[in-house]
Scaffold this motif. Structure first.
Motif, PDB file in Angstrom:
ATOM      1  N   ILE A  50       0.838  -1.193   0.000  1.00  0.00           N
ATOM      2  CA  ILE A  50       0.000   0.000   0.000  1.00  0.00           C
ATOM      3  C   ILE A  50       0.873   1.243   0.000  1.00  0.00           C
ATOM      4  CG2 ILE A  50      -1.769   1.276   1.265  1.00  0.00           C
ATOM      5  CD1 ILE A  50      -2.800  -1.320   2.336  1.00  0.00           C
ATOM      6  N   LEU A  51       0.575   2.161  -0.922  1.00  0.00           N
ATOM      7  CA  LEU A  51       1.349   3.397  -1.073  1.00  0.00           C
ATOM      8  C   LEU A  51       1.091   4.383   0.054  1.00  0.00           C
ATOM      9  CD1 LEU A  51       3.008   5.474  -2.751  1.00  0.00           C
ATOM     10  CD2 LEU A  51       0.891   6.029  -3.922  1.00  0.00           C
ATOM     11  N   GLU A  52      -0.125   4.420   0.562  1.00  0.00           N
ATOM     12  CA  GLU A  52      -0.526   5.462   1.501  1.00  0.00           C
ATOM     13  C   GLU A  52       0.318   5.462   2.770  1.00  0.00           C
ATOM     14  OE1 GLU A  52      -4.771   7.117   3.195  1.00  0.00           O
ATOM     15  OE2 GLU A  52      -4.429   4.978   3.002  1.00  0.00           O
ATOM     16  N   LEU A  53       0.813   4.290   3.191  1.00  0.00           N
ATOM     17  CA  LEU A  53       1.556   4.194   4.435  1.00  0.00           C
ATOM     18  C   LEU A  53       2.980   4.720   4.329  1.00  0.00           C
ATOM     19  CD1 LEU A  53       0.328   0.674   5.540  1.00  0.00           C
ATOM     20  CD2 LEU A  53      -0.374   2.877   6.432  1.00  0.00           C
ATOM     21  N   LYS A  54       3.378   5.161   3.134  1.00  0.00           N
ATOM     22  CA  LYS A  54       4.706   5.750   2.969  1.00  0.00           C
ATOM     23  C   LYS A  54       4.911   6.924   3.912  1.00  0.00           C
ATOM     24  CE  LYS A  54       8.597   7.235   1.318  1.00  0.00           C
ATOM     25  NZ  LYS A  54       9.855   6.534   1.548  1.00  0.00           N
ATOM     26  N   HIS A  55       3.901   7.769   4.033  1.00  0.00           N
ATOM     27  CA  HIS A  55       4.020   8.973   4.857  1.00  0.00           C
ATOM     28  C   HIS A  55       4.083   8.628   6.343  1.00  0.00           C
ATOM     29  CE1 HIS A  55       3.318  11.706   1.439  1.00  0.00           C
ATOM     30  NE2 HIS A  55       2.595  10.703   0.977  1.00  0.00           N
ATOM     31  N   GLU A  56       3.427   7.540   6.737  1.00  0.00           N
ATOM     32  CA  GLU A  56       3.531   7.099   8.126  1.00  0.00           C
ATOM     33  C   GLU A  56       4.923   6.536   8.408  1.00  0.00           C
ATOM     34  OE1 GLU A  56       0.379   4.578   9.368  1.00  0.00           O
ATOM     35  OE2 GLU A  56      -1.207   5.923   8.682  1.00  0.00           O
ATOM     36  N   LEU A  57       5.496   5.823   7.444  1.00  0.00           N
ATOM     37  CA  LEU A  57       6.862   5.313   7.612  1.00  0.00           C
ATOM     38  C   LEU A  57       7.871   6.453   7.739  1.00  0.00           C
ATOM     39  CD1 LEU A  57       7.241   2.196   5.287  1.00  0.00           C
ATOM     40  CD2 LEU A  57       7.637   2.305   7.729  1.00  0.00           C
ATOM     41  N   VAL A  58       7.643   7.534   7.006  1.00  0.00           N
ATOM     42  CA  VAL A  58       8.537   8.693   7.104  1.00  0.00           C
ATOM     43  C   VAL A  58       8.523   9.245   8.516  1.00  0.00           C
ATOM     44  CG1 VAL A  58       8.886  11.068   6.316  1.00  0.00           C
ATOM     45  CG2 VAL A  58       8.364   9.285   4.663  1.00  0.00           C
ATOM     46  N   GLU A  59       7.334   9.315   9.139  1.00  0.00           N
ATOM     47  CA  GLU A  59       7.242   9.834  10.500  1.00  0.00           C
ATOM     48  C   GLU A  59       7.852   8.871  11.512  1.00  0.00           C
ATOM     49  OE1 GLU A  59       6.244  12.825  11.412  1.00  0.00           O
ATOM     50  OE2 GLU A  59       6.017  13.288   9.292  1.00  0.00           O
ATOM     51  N   ILE A  60       7.784   7.577  11.229  1.00  0.00           N
ATOM     52  CA  ILE A  60       8.365   6.599  12.154  1.00  0.00           C
ATOM     53  C   ILE A  60       9.885   6.578  12.048  1.00  0.00           C
ATOM     54  CG2 ILE A  60       8.511   4.132  12.704  1.00  0.00           C
ATOM     55  CD1 ILE A  60       5.595   3.897  11.751  1.00  0.00           C
ATOM     56  N   ASP A  61      10.392   6.457  10.806  1.00  0.00           N
ATOM     57  CA  ASP A  61      11.837   6.364  10.588  1.00  0.00           C
ATOM     58  C   ASP A  61      12.524   7.718  10.597  1.00  0.00           C
ATOM     59  OD1 ASP A  61      11.508   3.654  10.308  1.00  0.00           O
ATOM     60  OD2 ASP A  61      11.350   3.727   8.122  1.00  0.00           O
ATOM     61  N   LEU A  62      11.726   8.807  10.486  1.00  0.00           N
ATOM     62  CA  LEU A  62      12.276  10.169  10.391  1.00  0.00           C
ATOM     63  C   LEU A  62      13.260  10.252   9.231  1.00  0.00           C
ATOM     64  CD1 LEU A  62      12.760  10.923  14.181  1.00  0.00           C
ATOM     65  CD2 LEU A  62      10.892  11.656  12.695  1.00  0.00           C
ATOM     66  N   SER A  63      12.855   9.670   8.122  1.00  0.00           N
ATOM     67  CA  SER A  63      13.655   9.679   6.899  1.00  0.00           C
ATOM     68  C   SER A  63      12.720   9.465   5.716  1.00  0.00           C
ATOM     69  CB  SER A  63      14.725   8.590   6.930  1.00  0.00           C
ATOM     70  OG  SER A  63      15.398   8.509   5.695  1.00  0.00           O
ATOM     71  N   GLU A  64      13.059  10.101   4.583  1.00  0.00           N
ATOM     72  CA  GLU A  64      12.245   9.923   3.372  1.00  0.00           C
ATOM     73  C   GLU A  64      12.436   8.549   2.760  1.00  0.00           C
ATOM     74  OE1 GLU A  64      10.117  12.073   2.627  1.00  0.00           O
ATOM     75  OE2 GLU A  64      10.792  13.921   3.580  1.00  0.00           O
ATOM     76  N   TYR A  65      13.489   7.837   3.154  1.00  0.00           N
ATOM     77  CA  TYR A  65      13.836   6.549   2.548  1.00  0.00           C
ATOM     78  C   TYR A  65      13.555   5.443   3.548  1.00  0.00           C
ATOM     79  CZ  TYR A  65      16.253  10.022  -0.202  1.00  0.00           C
ATOM     80  OH  TYR A  65      16.537  11.144  -0.943  1.00  0.00           O
ATOM     81  N   SER A  66      12.815   4.437   3.107  1.00  0.00           N
ATOM     82  CA  SER A  66      12.384   3.357   3.988  1.00  0.00           C
ATOM     83  C   SER A  66      13.027   2.049   3.544  1.00  0.00           C
ATOM     84  CB  SER A  66      10.858   3.227   3.954  1.00  0.00           C
ATOM     85  OG  SER A  66      10.243   4.463   4.279  1.00  0.00           O
ATOM     86  N   TYR A  67      13.521   1.296   4.517  1.00  0.00           N
ATOM     87  CA  TYR A  67      14.157   0.008   4.241  1.00  0.00           C
ATOM     88  C   TYR A  67      13.510  -1.036   5.155  1.00  0.00           C
ATOM     89  CZ  TYR A  67      17.523   3.306   2.329  1.00  0.00           C
ATOM     90  OH  TYR A  67      18.100   4.343   1.634  1.00  0.00           O
ATOM     91  N   PHE A  68      13.148  -2.184   4.579  1.00  0.00           N
ATOM     92  CA  PHE A  68      12.416  -3.210   5.328  1.00  0.00           C
ATOM     93  C   PHE A  68      12.840  -4.587   4.834  1.00  0.00           C
ATOM     94  CE2 PHE A  68       9.912  -0.483   2.565  1.00  0.00           C
ATOM     95  CZ  PHE A  68       9.787  -1.269   1.433  1.00  0.00           C
ATOM     96  N   ASP A  69      14.126  -4.859   4.874  1.00  0.00           N
ATOM     97  CA  ASP A  69      14.638  -6.138   4.367  1.00  0.00           C
ATOM     98  C   ASP A  69      14.082  -7.325   5.137  1.00  0.00           C
ATOM     99  OD1 ASP A  69      16.057  -4.246   3.051  1.00  0.00           O
ATOM    100  OD2 ASP A  69      18.015  -5.186   3.291  1.00  0.00           O
ATOM    101  N   ASP A  70      13.871  -7.153   6.469  1.00  0.00           N
ATOM    102  CA  ASP A  70      13.356  -8.274   7.259  1.00  0.00           C
ATOM    103  C   ASP A  70      11.948  -8.667   6.828  1.00  0.00           C
ATOM    104  OD1 ASP A  70      12.451  -5.824   8.076  1.00  0.00           O
ATOM    105  OD2 ASP A  70      12.229  -6.398  10.185  1.00  0.00           O
ATOM    106  N   ILE A  71      11.121  -7.686   6.460  1.00  0.00           N
ATOM    107  CA  ILE A  71       9.761  -7.983   5.996  1.00  0.00           C
ATOM    108  C   ILE A  71       9.800  -8.653   4.628  1.00  0.00           C
ATOM    109  CG2 ILE A  71       7.494  -7.005   5.526  1.00  0.00           C
ATOM    110  CD1 ILE A  71       8.352  -6.807   8.432  1.00  0.00           C
ATOM    111  N   LEU A  72      10.724  -8.213   3.773  1.00  0.00           N
ATOM    112  CA  LEU A  72      10.852  -8.829   2.447  1.00  0.00           C
ATOM    113  C   LEU A  72      11.273 -10.289   2.567  1.00  0.00           C
ATOM    114  CD1 LEU A  72      12.620  -5.967   0.446  1.00  0.00           C
ATOM    115  CD2 LEU A  72      10.203  -6.548   0.476  1.00  0.00           C
ATOM    116  N   ILE A  73      12.194 -10.564   3.496  1.00  0.00           N
ATOM    117  CA  ILE A  73      12.625 -11.954   3.713  1.00  0.00           C
ATOM    118  C   ILE A  73      11.465 -12.785   4.255  1.00  0.00           C
ATOM    119  CG2 ILE A  73      14.149 -13.406   5.107  1.00  0.00           C
ATOM    120  CD1 ILE A  73      16.208 -11.104   4.952  1.00  0.00           C
ATOM    121  N   LYS A  74      10.676 -12.181   5.145  1.00  0.00           N
ATOM    122  CA  LYS A  74       9.531 -12.886   5.725  1.00  0.00           C
ATOM    123  C   LYS A  74       8.506 -13.247   4.654  1.00  0.00           C
ATOM    124  CE  LYS A  74       5.705 -12.101   8.933  1.00  0.00           C
ATOM    125  NZ  LYS A  74       5.086 -11.137   9.873  1.00  0.00           N
TER     126      LYS A  74
END
Length: 781
Positions: A50-74
């Protein structure tokens, strides 16, 4: 792929959609999450879909770039598979409009003599191509015939001299034949082994495949084009069937529908009069007319059945209310801090789409409809509802007059004066909130869109952008940044991450009206990076993917145009008006920091501070209803007033120099476009040598070496590293001082400062916790 395969993919997608809806619903009901790591994992698991959660990830990570390798492996998903793609229908659905607009711009620029430098390729017909090939082939055969006849003449002249000297020796002939056979067999064997080795290396991914379109790729492209053509034909067929069904339904069923509605409403009026002794009012057309009467009756019957159950549940709820109040007091402390997911704007749309699929398409057997023709029964049902709505409006109006006349007659019979008057129907506002956007005064009410468009085109404000797909911005996604984030480091993004961010912030929100209205609003984006990093290319790619109109408000471009205060007001008005009328639109500014510089250089005659006050106002006027975005690019963003810069631009994207993975990928992509390049050419050496150079520098070096003459010579003289290194050595790299300046500036952007403050607070809390443990340890001792 066949229609059956697409149906299976559709079913699979619906299954994933149900899963996503369930996770999203659970996320809304969950308690606030204080741990950033857990909140990141929760949102990331949804974000890969889902694209919409990009902005929530920015607020969580405090960065415009999001990395989630553990979720991809899962989920067993690669980063390339998780990358959001630009839907093809964004451009395909409005392709004819894009082509016509581009042709109009080209013709206008040709008429004013501004398109001389752009060479428009001439399309050659098949007969012209055959004649050209025949002419060149005849010339080639003529040259060969001349050379052949010349050699025969020379042989005849020398035959008399060599006749006596030539003595055939059978033993020498046999030795020569054996030697030729030996050499030839060795050559053939080496070719076979080389071919097998190349095939094996291609199979295991050790060599870059050729970028020449193979026969299978051509066939796939042909099938795709045929499918698109079939979609257009089927759309036309569907529209024709809808028109025929509407005419037939109006002719055959409208009278029956009208009579049924009249009888239903009359029965309702009769029963109401018998129960109350009064004649009821028919609901207004805005509220739904007579339809709302029967829908109320249905809901009242269902409510009456559920009242018994609800009364029992209300007693239980009163008992549990006291417990909930006590729990609420405890949960107040938890809600003070922590991440709480915002309800999705798309949730209702997705639920409705899933419900429609379950009711209509889930169990529908399409084995008898292999050609995927429209279903006539479904068309008939939809058209019948539309015709019923149309008939109901006219019938309701006639019945209102009848009810009024009936009320007058009733009042006369009772000897009462009629006090009944028509109630003024209040206009119901469709949206719950008032539109706070103040309407701007139209300064050009008497002019057509075409005349305004042509004016800005002649002035050079509207420009013809280069046709560049976003896939041309090559680069690998990061494979190590996730681990660096885990170690509390702040790594720089790769070119693949930049491409993904451009899709999420600039292309997808503007590609569709629904997406623009429901996604978080991004009015402006600032793209920064050293020279040759691909900033202008990204702007052209955004315009290409969207088919957008490009407005260039670079200070150097608008210098001397629309002079004075009144001229500036007119310029801003024209850009604001036409960008909305010709949307999607991209308002572009090169040198985004120049309007906000503190001191203008005496050499600069472009008046860069002209838009200092009006640019922020232009950005603030952009709403969710406007598919418009301001994109600024800058090589030195630190030169401008940072406060005003961040007030104007919502998002900041920094393009660093490419890493080794991206540079190696780029070398292969740029070199192997030429078919004569050996697939075993060592591009890793060039990627290491290019550390510090940008993509633009690499591209310029390759273009300098790979001239038409050099491409022709590749078969006889293979490309060497020395040629590329010589071309590269004449270019300037990005020096450490400039890179350090960029990093120092980027560390002071709003998102970086916010992250630094959070990091300092976490350190402070850890120190306080350690001090408390030390004090406890001393007391216990």
């Amino acid at each position: 792929m066949s229609s059956a395969t697409y149906n299976e993919l559709w079913k699979s997608a619906q299954t994933d959609l149900v899963e996503v809806l369930q996770i999203d619903t659970n996320l809304q009901n969950a308690k606030p999450q204080k741990d950033r790591k857990k909140a990141h994992n929760t949102v990331s698991e949804l974000y890969v879909r889902i694209l919409e959660l990009k902005h929530e990830l920015v607020e969580i990570d405090l960065s415009e770039y999001s990395y989630f390798d553990d979720i991809l492996i899962k989920l067993n998903v690669t980063p390339q598979e998780a990358e959001i793609r630009v839907p093809r229908f964004f451009r395909r659905e409005c392709l004819q409009e894009i082509v016509e607009k581009r042709k109009y711009i080209e013709n206008t620029l040709k008429n004013i003599g501004a398109l001389d430098e752009i060479v428009v390729p001439k399309k050659m017909t098949e007969s012209e191509a055959i004649r050209l090939i025949q002419a060149h082939e005849r010339a080639r055969q003529g040259r060969l015939r001349f050379q052949f006849m010349k050699e025969i003449r020379q042989i005849k002249d020398k035959s008399m001299i060599k006749a006596e000297a030539e003595v055939k020796d059978e033993s020498n002939e046999k030795a020569a034949v054996i030697k030729i056979q030996k050499v030839w067999r060795g050559y053939v064997t080496r070719c076979k082994i080389r071919k097998r080795r190349l095939e094996e290396m291609l199979l295991i991914g050790m060599l870059q495949p050729s970028q020449e379109m193979t026969e299978s790729a051509r066939q796939i492209e042909k099938v795709r084009e045929e499918r698109y053509e079939k979609q257009v034909k089927y759309q036309e067929l569907y529209e024709n069937l809808v028109v025929e069904a509407r005419e037939r339904t109006r002719k055959e069923k409208s009278a029956i529908i009208e009579e049924n509605i009249r009888s239903e409403v009359r029965n309702w009026v009769n029963t109401y009069f018998q129960q109350t002794g009064k004649i009821p009012d028919l609901p207004s057309a805005e509220s739904g007319g007579s339809r709302i009467i029967f829908s109320r009756q249905e809901t009242e019957s269902t409510i009456s059945k559920s009242t018994a159950v609800s009364s029992k549940e209300s007693k239980k709820s009163k008992r549990s209310k006291s417990k909930k109040d006590s729990d609420a007091e405890q949960s107040e402390e938890e809600t003070e801090q922590g991440f709480k997911s915002v309800p999705s704007n798309f949730l209702s749309e997705l639920v409705h789409a899933n419900q429609e699929y379950q009711e209509v398409w889930n169990n529908k057997d399409e084995a008898t409809n292999a050609a995927q023709l429209p279903y006539l029964d479904m068309i008939e049902n939809e058209i019948t509802k539309e015709v019923e709505n149309e008939v109901r409006i006219t019938v309701d109006q006639a019945l209102r007059d009848d009810i009024e006349a009936l009320q007058l007659a009733l009042d006369r019979d009772k000897g009462l004066k009629s006090k009944r008057t028509k109630k003024t129907q209040k206009k119901i506002r469709r949206s719950g909130k008032k539109n706070k956007k103040r309407k701007e005064k139209d300064l050009t009410p008497d002019r057509t869109i075409e005349s305004l468009f042509e004016e800005l085109l002649i002035q050079g404000i509207i420009k013809l952008h280069s046709e560049i797909p976003l896939t041309s911005f090559q680069g690998e996604k990061s494979f190590i940044n996730y681990n660096l984030r885990e170690k509390k480091k702040d790594p720089l993004p790769t070119l693949g991450d930049i491409r993904q961010l451009i899709i999420e912030y600039c292309i997808l929100p503007l590609g569709n009206n629904t997406l623009r209205e429901l996604t978080p609003l991004i009015r402006s984006v600032l793209i920064t990076g050293p020279r040759g990093s691909g900033k202008k290319m990204l702007v052209s790619a955004i315009c290409t993917e969207l088919g957008a109109t490009l407005f260039d408000i670079t200070p150097a471009n608008i210098a001397g145009k629309y002079p004075g205060k009144s001229g500036l007001i007119m310029l801003i008005h024209l850009i604001s008006k036409l960008s909305r009328l010709l949307q999607p639109s991209v308002i572009f500014m090169e040198g985004a920091e120049k309007p906000f510089v503190k001191k203008v250089s005496k050499i600069d005659k472009t008046d860069p501070k002209r838009l200092k006050k009006d640019l922020p106002k232009l950005v603030k006027s952009i709403t969710n209803e406007d598919r418009v975005i301001l994109i600024g690019i800058s090589n030195s963003p630190w030169d401008g007033d940072q406060k005003l810069l961040y007030q104007t631009y919502d998002k900041v994207i920094y393009i660093p120099r490419p890493d080794y993975g991206s540079m190696s990928f780029i070398w292969k992509d740029l070199l192997y476009k030429h078919p004569g390049i050996n697939r075993q050419f060592d591009t890793s050496v060039m990627a290491k040598i290019c550390d510090g150079f940008t993509v633009g520098t690499v591209l310029a070096s390759i273009n300098e070496v790979m001239t038409t003459k050099r491409i022709v010579q590749l078969r006889t003289h293979p490309l060497t590293h020395g040629e590329l290194i010589n071309a590269l050595s004449s270019k300037d790299p990005i020096f450490c001082e400039e890179e350090d300046t960029f990093l120092a500036w980027f560390s002071k952007t709003p998102i970086s400062r916010k992250k630094q403050r959070v990091f300092e607070l976490e350190l402070q809390k850890l120190e306080e916790a350690n001090e408390k443990q030390k004090k406890k340890g001393k007391r216990s001792s």
